[in-house]
Design an enzyme around this catalytic site. Structure first.
Site, PDB file in Angstrom:
ATOM      1  N   MET A 175       0.739  -1.009  -0.039  1.00 39.13           N
ATOM      2  CA  MET A 175       0.022   0.055   0.122  1.00 39.13           C
ATOM      3  C   MET A 175       1.060   1.167  -0.014  1.00 39.13           C
ATOM      4  O   MET A 175       1.640   1.332   0.862  1.00 39.13           O
ATOM      5  CB  MET A 175      -0.808  -0.118   1.197  1.00 39.13           C
ATOM      6  CG  MET A 175      -1.748   1.348   1.465  1.00 39.13           C
ATOM      7  SD  MET A 175      -3.254   1.285   0.101  1.00 39.13           S
ATOM      8  CE  MET A 175      -4.155   2.714   0.802  1.00 39.13           C
ATOM      9  N   HIS A 212      -2.163 -10.569 -18.333  1.00 35.26           N
ATOM     10  CA  HIS A 212      -2.141  -9.445 -18.727  1.00 35.26           C
ATOM     11  C   HIS A 212      -1.752  -9.289 -20.190  1.00 35.26           C
ATOM     12  O   HIS A 212      -2.834  -9.631 -20.972  1.00 35.26           O
ATOM     13  CB  HIS A 212      -1.001  -8.608 -17.710  1.00 35.26           C
ATOM     14  CG  HIS A 212      -0.794  -7.236 -18.293  1.00 35.26           C
ATOM     15  ND1 HIS A 212      -1.961  -6.485 -17.982  1.00 35.26           N
ATOM     16  CD2 HIS A 212       0.219  -6.506 -18.489  1.00 35.26           C
ATOM     17  CE1 HIS A 212      -1.592  -5.078 -18.044  1.00 35.26           C
ATOM     18  NE2 HIS A 212      -0.333  -5.113 -18.682  1.00 35.26           N
TER      19      HIS A 212
END
Length: 573
Positions: free
Chosen positions: A116, A355
């Site tokens: 984070m 991806h």
């Protein structure tokens, strides 16, 4: 007093994050990864259905709207549109309300070792914005609208009907050596003559075009913006221009066309992040014909996921199929377009967080990165099955990858990584090099993490790797070049940004996406500066590794990806 209290709480929270709900099963991430995940979403400005939570702290409508905008600009890429979790953990009220505002403020302000970002202490958010976000994520996530056939048709325009288009090429350009260069922040693409190095035209597109793709014939160029706008550009026109356009959703990354013999130029397909779906369109008008949702269960835990985004799409050369990769559920879909009224889809479970990827040199095997799973999935497009899941470095990001002949292992395909400084080389020849097929046969040391694209060419003896998201400017402004004939030799560093000779206040000047010309004797690089700074394209002689040409023009605003017509049309990389 309040700041001291917050600091004490921060120490307590951070000391327990290793076992906290947000940090479970996450690994520390690098600054390069954070830069990659923090890309803004076009959904920031879309109207949404808001639903407040009576158990959450009160927010005014103005506060809610401001927080929603911040979330989609900075957080949705990791935590998902509906906050159900993607590469980041879920941030839904059933989790966040129990944590409380003070706990959440610390988490947002200081970040965590699990990845984070430290939004407040880095200066990217104010204390007031942190407080706003801590309250916002305790409310129900606002839901963007769906986007179906009616919405698509409302945006669909055929600017030049097929019967009004040229019957033959009306210009003198060597079309196969044209480059389509994304001008990210101006919402345009530049078409550049690869022979003369002159800009042919600047074409208005959607925001931040993600990729350019060619029709099988090489006549039509398709580009898609992150806002899901598709432009179809006719390269036969006296001055190439958009002949059809459509918006296929609210956020997107992928577009492709039918490549199989007998279906050339017949269909186009676009996949969207929101809504999670793909649409098959008429190949010469972009009329939307068939929409398919990708919502479903994950490949590993068989849990329902409400927003599995469509990542890369390629057209198969072996069957009339589109290869559609679904990110969050980890599924590769082989979509048979031979009869779209009775659509057949083969679902192959690969690995979560698919991806980008590309075909091997034979075009039989599709090599796709499951980036947060640290794997490459090899899919056999002839037999329609998964060949193998291959463990590679941290967060592989190959672009289309790079094919070349290894001195020892024969045909190979390579990928760089966002999360570490390695390049993984994978064998792709199960016939003459069976023992090394679909295994990592060699790992190269690169300049650092933050690599986005790797590239070679059948006529080149070099392998190029960029590192534009590395936090060290010396690394992000240069590229590493390997000698394929002797991969044990140290790589050569080319100071691309320095060669560009930009003004002193040029900003980041990140070097991104090596791309060869048709002949395979030049490599083009984008030197990507801020929107209000000078950018450039730098061309290197592949034989000598010396500077050949710098293209500067005030119209080259934030150039990022660029695609050579021949190489994109024929999957040469």
């Amino acid at each position: 007093m309040r700041n001291r209290k917050l600091a004490r709480l921060a120490a307590l929270v951070l000391s327990t994050l290793a076992i906290g709900a947000f940090a479970q099963n996450q690994k520390p991430v690098s600054p390069a990864e954070k830069n990659y995940q923090a890309a803004p979403s076009p959904l920031a400005n879309e109207p949404m259905v808001n639903s407040t939570n009576p158990k959450a702290p009160a927010m005014t409508q103005a506060e809610f709207d401001q927080a929603r905008k911040i979330y989609f600009e900075r957080c949705a890429g990791c935590h998902g549109v509906l906050r159900k979790g993607a590469t980041g953990k879920p941030l839904t009220p059933d989790i966040t309300v129990g944590k409380g505002t003070d706990y959440l403020k610390v988490f947002i302000a200081y970040g965590s070792p699990a990845g984070m970002p430290n939004w407040q202490t880095s200066g990217e958010m104010t204390e007031a914005q942190v407080d706003l976000m801590a309250r916002y994520i305790q409310h129900e996530p606002p839901t963007p609208p769906e986007y179906g056939l009616a919405e698509m048709k409302a945006t669909w325009k055929v600017l030049v009907p097929p019967d009004k288009r040229p019957k033959k090429k009306m210009n003198n350009y060597n079309i196969s050596n044209i480059f389509s260069t994304t001008l990210r922040d101006s919402g345009e693409v530049a078409l550049i003559d690869g022979d003369t190095k002159e800009i042919i035209s600047i074409i208005k597109t959607g925001y931040a075009v993600h990729i350019s793709r060619l029709s099988a014939s090489g006549r039509y160029l398709f580009v898609i913006g992150r806002d899901a706008k598709v432009n179809m550009i006719d390269l036969w026109m006296e001055k190439p221009e958009t002949v059809a356009e459509i918006r296929t959703g609210l956020e997107a990354r992928s577009v492709e066309t039918s490549k199989f013999k007998g279906f050339e130029d017949k269909y186009a397909i676009a996949g969207t992040y929101w809504p999670p779906q793909f649409v098959i369109m008429n190949g010469d008008t972009l009329e939307p014909l068939k929409i398919v949702s990708t919502r479903g269960v994950t490949v590993d835990k068989q849990e329902y996921h409400p927003e599995p985004r469509v990542a890369s799409i390629v057209g198969s050369h072996f069957k009339p199929e589109f290869v559609v990769n679904v990110k969050e559920t980890g599924k590769t879909l082989l979509v048979d377009y031979s009869n779209i009224d009775a659509l057949k889809i083969t679902e192959i479970g690969t690995a979560r967080f698919l991806h980008d990827g590309g075909l091997d040199s034979t075009k039989r095997y599709f090599m796709v990165a499951a980036n947060q799973s640290n794997k490459i999935a090899a899919v056999d497009l002839k037999d329609g099955k998964l060949v193998k899941l291959i463990d590679v470095g941290k967060i592989p990001h190959p672009g289309r990858g790079a094919n070349f002949i290894h001195p020892k292992y024969g045909p190979v395909w390579a990928t760089g990584h966002l999360g570490d400084d390695t390049i993984s080389i994978i064998g792709t020849d199960p016939v003459k090099h069976k023992d090394s097929a679909f295994k990592v046969v060699q790992t190269l040391k690169g300049q650092g993490g933050g690599a986005l694209f790797i590239k070679s060419h059948p006529k080149s003896s070099h392998l190029y790797s960029d590192t534009p998201l590395n936090p060290d400017p010396k690394i992000s402004q240069s590229v590493a070049v390997y000698d394929i004939r002797n991969l044990d030799k140290p790589y050569t560093v080319l100071p691309i940004a320095e060669w560009a000779g930009l003004k002193a206040d040029g900003g980041a000047a990140r070097v991104v996406q090596p791309e060869f010309n048709k002949a395979g004797d030049e490599v083009w690089f984008a030197v990507w500066s801020a929107k209000d700074k000078e950018s450039a394209l730098v061309i290197v002689d592949d034989k000598t590794l010396k500077l050949k040409k710098v293209i500067k023009d005030q119209r080259l605003i934030t150039p990022t990806g660029h695609f050579n017509v021949n190489n994109t049309q024929n999957d040469v990389y």
